[in-house]
Write a protein that holds these residues in place. Sequence first.
Motif, PDB file in Angstrom:
ATOM      1  N   GLY A 122     -62.247   5.265  35.432  1.00  0.00           N
ATOM      2  CA  GLY A 122     -61.462   5.778  34.700  1.00  0.00           C
ATOM      3  C   GLY A 122     -59.823   4.963  34.480  1.00  0.00           C
ATOM      4  O   GLY A 122     -59.835   3.697  35.447  1.00  0.00           O
ATOM      5  N   LEU A 123     -58.436   5.612  34.370  1.00  0.00           N
ATOM      6  CA  LEU A 123     -57.036   4.881  34.405  1.00  0.00           C
ATOM      7  C   LEU A 123     -56.665   5.867  35.111  1.00  0.00           C
ATOM      8  O   LEU A 123     -56.765   6.861  35.148  1.00  0.00           O
ATOM      9  N   ARG A 124     -55.169   4.855  35.107  1.00  0.00           N
ATOM     10  CA  ARG A 124     -54.055   6.218  35.920  1.00  0.00           C
ATOM     11  C   ARG A 124     -53.330   4.766  36.133  1.00  0.00           C
ATOM     12  O   ARG A 124     -52.942   3.865  36.451  1.00  0.00           O
ATOM     13  N   LYS A 125     -52.037   5.620  35.296  1.00  0.00           N
ATOM     14  CA  LYS A 125     -50.661   5.563  36.028  1.00  0.00           C
ATOM     15  C   LYS A 125     -49.791   4.989  37.483  1.00  0.00           C
ATOM     16  O   LYS A 125     -50.468   5.633  38.766  1.00  0.00           O
ATOM     17  N   GLU A 126     -50.115   3.431  37.609  1.00  0.00           N
ATOM     18  CA  GLU A 126     -49.205   2.767  39.255  1.00  0.00           C
ATOM     19  C   GLU A 126     -47.674   3.030  39.021  1.00  0.00           C
ATOM     20  O   GLU A 126     -46.713   2.955  38.038  1.00  0.00           O
ATOM     21  N   SER A 127     -46.680   3.920  40.301  1.00  0.00           N
ATOM     22  CA  SER A 127     -45.462   3.964  39.906  1.00  0.00           C
ATOM     23  C   SER A 127     -44.873   2.375  40.526  1.00  0.00           C
ATOM     24  O   SER A 127     -43.841   2.844  42.054  1.00  0.00           O
ATOM     25  N   THR A 128     -45.201   1.814  39.428  1.00  0.00           N
ATOM     26  CA  THR A 128     -43.709   0.598  39.732  1.00  0.00           C
ATOM     27  C   THR A 128     -43.102   0.649  38.792  1.00  0.00           C
ATOM     28  O   THR A 128     -43.307   1.145  37.707  1.00  0.00           O
ATOM     29  N   ILE A 139     -42.554   9.003  30.787  1.00  0.00           N
ATOM     30  CA  ILE A 139     -42.787   8.010  32.614  1.00  0.00           C
ATOM     31  C   ILE A 139     -43.026   8.116  33.433  1.00  0.00           C
ATOM     32  O   ILE A 139     -44.051   8.426  34.674  1.00  0.00           O
ATOM     33  N   LEU A 140     -41.910   9.250  33.937  1.00  0.00           N
ATOM     34  CA  LEU A 140     -41.999   9.410  35.390  1.00  0.00           C
ATOM     35  C   LEU A 140     -42.685  10.564  36.105  1.00  0.00           C
ATOM     36  O   LEU A 140     -43.415  10.811  36.793  1.00  0.00           O
ATOM     37  N   ALA A 141     -43.809  11.558  34.940  1.00  0.00           N
ATOM     38  CA  ALA A 141     -44.310  12.574  35.055  1.00  0.00           C
ATOM     39  C   ALA A 141     -46.418  11.826  35.252  1.00  0.00           C
ATOM     40  O   ALA A 141     -46.919  10.705  34.882  1.00  0.00           O
ATOM     41  N   GLY A 142     -46.890  12.323  37.305  1.00  0.00           N
ATOM     42  CA  GLY A 142     -48.045  11.614  37.058  1.00  0.00           C
ATOM     43  C   GLY A 142     -47.571  10.514  38.134  1.00  0.00           C
ATOM     44  O   GLY A 142     -48.322  10.171  38.730  1.00  0.00           O
ATOM     45  N   ILE A 143     -46.074   9.881  38.448  1.00  0.00           N
ATOM     46  CA  ILE A 143     -45.816   9.030  39.212  1.00  0.00           C
ATOM     47  C   ILE A 143     -44.224   9.436  40.062  1.00  0.00           C
ATOM     48  O   ILE A 143     -44.643   8.660  40.571  1.00  0.00           O
ATOM     49  N   ASN A 175     -62.192  15.204  35.095  1.00  0.00           N
ATOM     50  CA  ASN A 175     -62.498  14.664  35.959  1.00  0.00           C
ATOM     51  C   ASN A 175     -61.143  13.505  35.895  1.00  0.00           C
ATOM     52  O   ASN A 175     -61.144  12.155  36.238  1.00  0.00           O
ATOM     53  N   ILE A 176     -60.259  14.513  36.018  1.00  0.00           N
ATOM     54  CA  ILE A 176     -59.579  13.305  35.781  1.00  0.00           C
ATOM     55  C   ILE A 176     -58.406  12.499  37.237  1.00  0.00           C
ATOM     56  O   ILE A 176     -58.133  13.839  38.573  1.00  0.00           O
ATOM     57  N   ILE A 177     -58.297  12.216  37.438  1.00  0.00           N
ATOM     58  CA  ILE A 177     -58.005  11.250  38.307  1.00  0.00           C
ATOM     59  C   ILE A 177     -56.490  10.878  39.288  1.00  0.00           C
ATOM     60  O   ILE A 177     -56.587  11.192  40.222  1.00  0.00           O
ATOM     61  N   ALA A 178     -55.948  11.420  38.222  1.00  0.00           N
ATOM     62  CA  ALA A 178     -54.446  11.310  38.429  1.00  0.00           C
ATOM     63  C   ALA A 178     -53.648  12.524  37.815  1.00  0.00           C
ATOM     64  O   ALA A 178     -53.209  12.262  36.725  1.00  0.00           O
ATOM     65  N   PRO A 179     -54.446  13.743  37.833  1.00  0.00           N
ATOM     66  CA  PRO A 179     -53.379  14.224  37.185  1.00  0.00           C
ATOM     67  C   PRO A 179     -51.979  15.015  36.977  1.00  0.00           C
ATOM     68  O   PRO A 179     -50.985  14.174  38.631  1.00  0.00           O
ATOM     69  N   VAL A 180     -51.870  15.314  36.141  1.00  0.00           N
ATOM     70  CA  VAL A 180     -50.098  15.431  35.766  1.00  0.00           C
ATOM     71  C   VAL A 180     -49.690  16.841  36.290  1.00  0.00           C
ATOM     72  O   VAL A 180     -48.513  16.751  36.728  1.00  0.00           O
ATOM     73  N   SER A 181     -50.053  17.582  36.108  1.00  0.00           N
ATOM     74  CA  SER A 181     -49.702  19.350  36.576  1.00  0.00           C
ATOM     75  C   SER A 181     -50.755  20.013  37.283  1.00  0.00           C
ATOM     76  O   SER A 181     -51.132  19.764  37.469  1.00  0.00           O
ATOM     77  N   LYS A 182     -50.577  21.416  37.288  1.00  0.00           N
ATOM     78  CA  LYS A 182     -51.363  21.927  37.984  1.00  0.00           C
ATOM     79  C   LYS A 182     -52.741  22.806  37.700  1.00  0.00           C
ATOM     80  O   LYS A 182     -53.367  23.331  37.790  1.00  0.00           O
ATOM     81  N   LEU A 183     -52.528  22.027  35.312  1.00  0.00           N
ATOM     82  CA  LEU A 183     -53.388  22.773  35.147  1.00  0.00           C
ATOM     83  C   LEU A 183     -54.378  22.640  35.473  1.00  0.00           C
ATOM     84  O   LEU A 183     -55.167  21.365  36.184  1.00  0.00           O
ATOM     85  N   SER A 184     -55.636  23.054  35.700  1.00  0.00           N
ATOM     86  CA  SER A 184     -57.377  22.963  35.714  1.00  0.00           C
ATOM     87  C   SER A 184     -57.755  22.309  34.823  1.00  0.00           C
ATOM     88  O   SER A 184     -57.595  22.227  33.599  1.00  0.00           O
TER      89      SER A 184
END
Length: 394
Positions: free
Chosen positions: A215-221, A257-261, A356-365
Amino acid sequence: LPLTTLRLDRDMNRDLTVNRLEKLEKKKEGVFQLGAAILHVSTDVSAIEKLAKLQLLAGEEDKAIARYRSLLALNPSDASYVRQLRKLFSARKEHDQAWCTTGLLVMLGAATDKEIQFYEGFSEAALKLKPSVLTIAQWQESLVSKEEDPRLSEIMRLVFEALGPNLVIPSPKDAGYGKKTLVKDTGILGAMLKAVATVFGVAVPEVHLRPGITGLRKESTNPPILLAGEDMFEGRRGKVIRFQAGRNMSLMTPSRILAGIVERDYLLMVLMNVVGYLYPELQGQGNKVNPALAKKMASSFTPRISGALKDNISQLRDEGEGFSLNKWLGGVDKTAARAGLLVCNDVTVACEQVQNIIAPVSKLSGKDLVDELTLFAVSEEYFRLRKLLEIAIV
């Protein structure tokens, strides 16, 4: 007890409901009395089901639809409520709504062969995304989850504008990404990111290959980039690519933007420091400002940014709302899942992906997000967005 004086008290609501509903079922005039009574038993499934039937008898289809939606909210995996909605939409010749609810029946494994044929027959026709920009008002009205407080979103946007470069890795190169990892020919993924970026009104970020992930995910750059697994370049995974593009591009909007990174605890610490800096009188309450961060805020908080931050913080404080960061992050996660569904246009694929999210933003299941998509897929907000993007079936 005469019908005109029927009232459901908290102490006796369930028994009284059961005893009187059968008598009311064939009387249209009973709808209004029962509608008031039902407020006392809003989670009584049997009572709500009876009310929905009464409203249908009274010809109040819109209210019956609302009841079946409320029943689905109580049990998102109950296909019988989805089927009732599909029947209502079909009878009203609301073809797109009927198609969307049929998609839910397919996802739940409850669709008949005829329903599957109907759903699949129009699937391709609904995949063309109109390249038009959603306005902020349209975002807020139809796509953004209610848990995503707009004032906290605006605070996040302002914090990113002022402090963003100080909260993330200085550059993609500093994170180990450069010419060798940069994907220039992104194929289907690139085309979809471009189309979705137009809809969401954001810039298309660089995409870098990251072996070992899916999948895709944001990187904190600074600026943020997208990391892609090799599966994102397989043409046969078109709907998966669409979901990933929709979800991740929604997370590229300035307020998210800041959510998840940035880790939740660090982000909360930053927010507390912002409050302490803007309201020095509160620092004596255990809210000391980090000296290094204070120096950065002093150089980056212009009068405009400081004023806007104070306005939104004051609104939250006046209403007794604090920084409900977990709730807000959960809202962002739900909004992103909604965006993924909107773009991929297949609720089965969307529900598989959120588990199957590889970089979850929150604690939601994953189940939490599946339930969210189930409700969103039959909502007026979803139907409205489909019309705006001209992917509704007519």
